[in-house]
Write an enzyme that holds these catalytic residues in place. Structure first.
Site, PDB file in Angstrom:
ATOM      1  N   TYR A  26     -46.505 -10.639 -26.629  1.00 33.33           N
ATOM      2  CA  TYR A  26     -46.888 -12.011 -26.282  1.00 33.33           C
ATOM      3  C   TYR A  26     -48.143 -11.999 -25.401  1.00 33.33           C
ATOM      4  CZ  TYR A  26     -46.630 -16.622 -24.084  1.00 33.33           C
ATOM      5  OH  TYR A  26     -46.934 -17.883 -23.614  1.00 33.33           O
ATOM      6  N   GLU A  48     -42.870 -25.405 -22.888  1.00 37.34           N
ATOM      7  CA  GLU A  48     -42.937 -25.326 -21.425  1.00 37.34           C
ATOM      8  C   GLU A  48     -41.972 -26.339 -20.805  1.00 37.34           C
ATOM      9  OE1 GLU A  48     -44.216 -23.107 -19.633  1.00 37.34           O
ATOM     10  OE2 GLU A  48     -45.728 -22.138 -20.882  1.00 37.34           O
ATOM     11  N   TRP A  56     -39.026 -17.941 -19.259  1.00 37.44           N
ATOM     12  CA  TRP A  56     -39.809 -17.943 -20.496  1.00 37.44           C
ATOM     13  C   TRP A  56     -39.193 -16.984 -21.515  1.00 37.44           C
ATOM     14  CZ3 TRP A  56     -42.341 -20.641 -23.570  1.00 37.44           C
ATOM     15  CH2 TRP A  56     -43.124 -20.096 -24.587  1.00 37.44           C
TER      16      TRP A  56
END
Length: 202
Positions: A26, A48, A56
């Site tokens: 990522y 988000e 996350w």
């Protein structure tokens, strides 16, 4: 505490990559690379919002499920979701089953459609809030910024939900509106070069 860590491949990366094995990919291919695609911008600001109060890693591990559940984050399609879709999503164990966040995503899709009508594109709107680098402190030392606060207020005024200044700042970091890769991270100079040649949407 050092903001960088050396990987097995000999490359120095932002130290948060150590937190989970999937973070390296990522970090190396997505985080901080400038994005001007409306669908990707919409996806990220929604994810988000779902991350609020969570990690996350949790969201990233479920991202493909989110994409399947929310029509690939095509906001024109999500804007048409109704009560039956909310019920379907609340029953979907592959995503975060939080009614407020689900309803906020549908609401935000409708607001995104309005924004495209008024501003031309989501990208043109969001990139208007690209901060002056002088307002950003040392990399990864802030969770909000003056511009993320301004953007958050403007989105809320337009009717968007789950877009507080911390959520918006994380969105700006990830979508490359700022380069928040740590000093010493191998990607920081690469991102700087990409940002220099980027044609900002208008």
């Amino acid at each position: 505490m050092s903001k960088i860590v050396m990987g097995a491949d000999g490359k120095c990366r932002c130290s948060w990559c150590e937190s989970a094995p999937e973070f390296n990919a990522y970090h190396d291919t997505e985080w901080g690379f400038p994005v001007v695609d409306d669908q990707r911008l919409f996806e990220k600001i929604c994810l988000e919002g779902f991350q609020s109060g969570l990690s996350w890693r949790t969201i990233l591990s479920k991202r493909e499920n989110f994409r399947a559940a929310f029509a690939g984050f095509d906001f024109h399609k999500v804007a048409l979701f109704g009560d039956s879709d909310v019920a379907r999503l609340l029953d979907d164990a592959g995503i975060i089953r939080h009614r407020g966040k689900i309803e906020a995503t549908i609401n935000n899709a409708r607001r995104a459609c309005e924004m495209v009508d008024r501003e031309g594109s989501l990208a043109a709107y969001f990139w208007r809030f690209e901060p002056d680098p002088a307002e950003i402190a040392m990399p990864q030392t802030m969770s909000t910024s003056p511009m993320s606060i301004t953007l958050s207020k403007d989105l809320k005024k337009r009717g968007w939900k789950f877009v507080g200044p911390t959520t918006v700042f994380a969105f700006m970091q990830a979508m490359g509106l700022i380069n928040d890769h740590a000093n010493g991270c191998f990607l920081r100079p690469q991102i700087d070069e990409i940002r220099k040649s980027l044609v900002r949407p208008v």
